[in-house]
Design a protein around this motif. Sequence first.
Motif, mmCIF file in Angstrom:
data_model
loop_
_atom_site.group_PDB
_atom_site.id
_atom_site.type_symbol
_atom_site.label_atom_id
_atom_site.label_comp_id
_atom_site.label_asym_id
_atom_site.label_seq_id
_atom_site.Cartn_x
_atom_site.Cartn_y
_atom_site.Cartn_z
ATOM 1 N N LEU A 1 59.140 31.046 -38.477
ATOM 2 C CA LEU A 1 58.934 29.673 -38.249
ATOM 3 C C LEU A 1 58.360 29.596 -36.664
ATOM 4 O O LEU A 1 58.802 30.182 -35.887
ATOM 5 N N THR A 2 57.598 28.271 -36.593
ATOM 6 C CA THR A 2 57.002 28.007 -35.457
ATOM 7 C C THR A 2 57.870 27.367 -34.565
ATOM 8 O O THR A 2 59.104 27.063 -34.959
ATOM 9 N N ALA A 3 57.698 27.454 -33.171
ATOM 10 C CA ALA A 3 58.492 26.744 -32.176
ATOM 11 C C ALA A 3 58.634 25.232 -32.595
ATOM 12 O O ALA A 3 59.571 24.538 -32.225
ATOM 13 N N ALA A 4 57.471 24.528 -32.999
ATOM 14 C CA ALA A 4 57.703 23.383 -33.412
ATOM 15 C C ALA A 4 58.616 23.099 -34.648
ATOM 16 O O ALA A 4 59.564 22.068 -34.867
ATOM 17 N N GLN A 5 58.609 23.929 -35.440
ATOM 18 C CA GLN A 5 59.583 23.936 -36.778
ATOM 19 C C GLN A 5 60.850 24.044 -36.250
ATOM 20 O O GLN A 5 62.022 23.506 -36.824
ATOM 21 N N ILE A 6 61.197 24.886 -35.407
ATOM 22 C CA ILE A 6 62.504 25.210 -34.900
ATOM 23 C C ILE A 6 62.889 24.004 -33.944
ATOM 24 O O ILE A 6 64.136 23.645 -34.049
ATOM 25 N N ALA A 7 62.002 23.348 -33.282
ATOM 26 C CA ALA A 7 62.549 22.334 -32.355
ATOM 27 C C ALA A 7 62.993 21.129 -33.339
ATOM 28 O O ALA A 7 63.834 20.287 -32.998
ATOM 29 N N ALA A 8 62.298 21.139 -34.625
ATOM 30 C CA ALA A 8 62.775 19.976 -35.486
ATOM 31 C C ALA A 8 63.883 20.170 -36.096
ATOM 32 O O ALA A 8 64.443 19.362 -36.980
ATOM 33 N N THR A 9 64.575 21.271 -36.230
ATOM 34 C CA THR A 9 65.899 21.951 -36.974
ATOM 35 C C THR A 9 66.849 22.168 -36.107
ATOM 36 O O THR A 9 67.999 21.954 -36.525
ATOM 37 N N VAL A 10 66.587 22.758 -34.934
ATOM 38 C CA VAL A 10 67.928 23.250 -34.228
ATOM 39 C C VAL A 10 68.452 22.247 -33.164
ATOM 40 O O VAL A 10 67.608 21.840 -32.381
ATOM 41 N N PRO A 11 69.538 21.643 -33.257
ATOM 42 C CA PRO A 11 70.341 20.934 -32.296
ATOM 43 C C PRO A 11 70.127 21.193 -31.008
ATOM 44 O O PRO A 11 70.247 22.364 -30.745
ATOM 45 N N GLY A 12 69.596 20.397 -29.882
ATOM 46 C CA GLY A 12 69.501 20.739 -28.916
ATOM 47 C C GLY A 12 68.070 21.133 -28.008
ATOM 48 O O GLY A 12 67.987 20.994 -26.940
ATOM 49 N N TYR A 13 67.161 21.030 -29.260
ATOM 50 C CA TYR A 13 65.724 21.347 -28.761
ATOM 51 C C TYR A 13 65.077 19.702 -28.936
ATOM 52 O O TYR A 13 63.865 19.986 -28.980
ATOM 53 N N GLU A 14 65.940 18.844 -29.351
ATOM 54 C CA GLU A 14 65.058 17.602 -29.540
ATOM 55 C C GLU A 14 64.223 17.048 -28.335
ATOM 56 O O GLU A 14 64.795 17.266 -27.399
ATOM 57 N N HIS A 15 62.938 16.597 -28.360
ATOM 58 C CA HIS A 15 62.013 16.501 -27.469
ATOM 59 C C HIS A 15 60.956 15.611 -28.165
ATOM 60 O O HIS A 15 60.884 15.665 -29.555
ATOM 61 N N ASP A 16 60.108 15.018 -27.072
ATOM 62 C CA ASP A 16 58.910 14.201 -27.677
ATOM 63 C C ASP A 16 57.707 14.999 -27.236
ATOM 64 O O ASP A 16 57.337 15.254 -26.226
ATOM 65 N N PRO A 17 57.029 15.651 -28.375
ATOM 66 C CA PRO A 17 56.048 16.452 -28.229
ATOM 67 C C PRO A 17 54.696 15.928 -27.491
ATOM 68 O O PRO A 17 53.822 16.650 -27.256
ATOM 69 N N GLU A 18 54.699 14.568 -27.851
ATOM 70 C CA GLU A 18 53.526 14.072 -26.995
ATOM 71 C C GLU A 18 53.899 13.822 -25.729
ATOM 72 O O GLU A 18 52.806 13.312 -24.837
ATOM 73 N N ASP A 19 54.914 13.781 -25.015
ATOM 74 C CA ASP A 19 55.442 13.702 -23.594
ATOM 75 C C ASP A 19 55.163 15.219 -22.991
ATOM 76 O O ASP A 19 55.856 16.134 -23.369
ATOM 77 N N VAL A 20 54.211 15.349 -22.168
ATOM 78 C CA VAL A 20 53.728 16.568 -21.657
ATOM 79 C C VAL A 20 55.146 17.122 -21.002
ATOM 80 O O VAL A 20 55.191 18.338 -20.965
ATOM 81 N N ARG A 21 55.626 16.394 -19.948
ATOM 82 C CA ARG A 21 56.930 17.131 -19.189
ATOM 83 C C ARG A 21 57.987 17.269 -20.035
ATOM 84 O O ARG A 21 58.577 18.407 -20.070
ATOM 85 N N ASP A 22 58.120 16.333 -21.088
ATOM 86 C CA ASP A 22 59.266 16.778 -22.110
ATOM 87 C C ASP A 22 58.994 18.041 -23.008
ATOM 88 O O ASP A 22 59.959 18.722 -23.214
ATOM 89 N N HIS A 23 57.772 18.183 -23.302
ATOM 90 C CA HIS A 23 57.461 19.326 -24.065
ATOM 91 C C HIS A 23 57.337 20.564 -23.265
ATOM 92 O O HIS A 23 57.896 21.602 -23.806
ATOM 93 N N GLU A 24 56.925 20.494 -21.977
ATOM 94 C CA GLU A 24 57.194 21.650 -21.107
ATOM 95 C C GLU A 24 58.440 22.201 -20.914
ATOM 96 O O GLU A 24 58.861 23.325 -20.864
#
Length: 332
Positions: free
Chosen positions: A23-46
């Motif tokens: 699973l890629t990091a993006a798939q994990i972020a969309a699946t695991v609670p606690g990793y929610e973020h806006d991938p379009e927001d540079v600071r949030d994604h970092e």
Amino acid sequence: MSRTRTERLVNLVICLLSTRRFLTAAQIAATVPGYEHDPEDVRDHEAFQRKFERDKAELRELGVPLETGTASVFDTEPGYRIAPREYALPDIPLEPDEAAAVGIAARLWQHAGLAAAASSGLAKLRAAGVDVDPQATLGLEPMVTVDPAFAPLTAAARDRRVVTFDYRTRDGDAPAARRLQPWGVVCWRGRWYVVGHDLDRSATRCFRLSRVVGAVRVTGRPGAYTPPEGVDLMSHVARFSGPVERTGRATVLVVPGRAAGLRRWAVGSTSGPDGDRLVLPYADPESLAGQLVGYGPDVRVLDPPEVRDAVIQRLKEIAARHDEVALSGGAR
């Protein structure tokens, strides 16, 4: 480690154990609670990337065999998974008291929020088309939360607040109201008890949590009383409970490969086309029912009727408690 981070790491392990591919990091972020973020927001994604890197390092330090790879030659982004064969532990021999301690810790680890988050994560994986292995996390056996009085009573004992609840005795026909200054909650011989000062009887009393009926109501302000210095809660429960004689025998039908705890406890076992029949020794039907409902649909009571009726009663109480929580949540 904070509770929030612990839950996130556990859900990450469950997620990576349950997939047969990376699973890629993006798939994990969309699946695991606690990793929610806006991938379009540079600071949030970092911020997510830093959190994910810390968690990966933490898992590897804990000895979790986190693998890195790609699902196919066309993938450019690395993915992650945990191979069950590498993560599985060898057989660990435990003395009876050690096994009991592990059992208590496992029951305390079960948390409704964690279970819901884990189930939600696996559902998201399936919805995304990821092949989920339903057998991969059998070691993390889901259990229905029992003894709903546990959380409010432990919180009241911590905050030193008076509680009221309805309690049924073994021989009583109807529950009676009790007012208690709880000192603490302890486990004795597989059962949970609260010990404290009974305000109506002006004496020390202990109550088995499985006999608390309905909701525990907290009254008064925090810090309203002080428990006695050096009080031994276990001694009070031991004097109250007396010796346990498991002279009863119950027959239950178990789904193959499930309910490992019951299998170790059984004094007889036979396999059939509809499942495995286990013979379990027990002292009283109520106590046995409290343990059986924890295995959910994996276990069905065949005999005797008193145990089957006790299980049905416990399930009704759990359902009623769930309805109360749902109604109180909807009223806000």
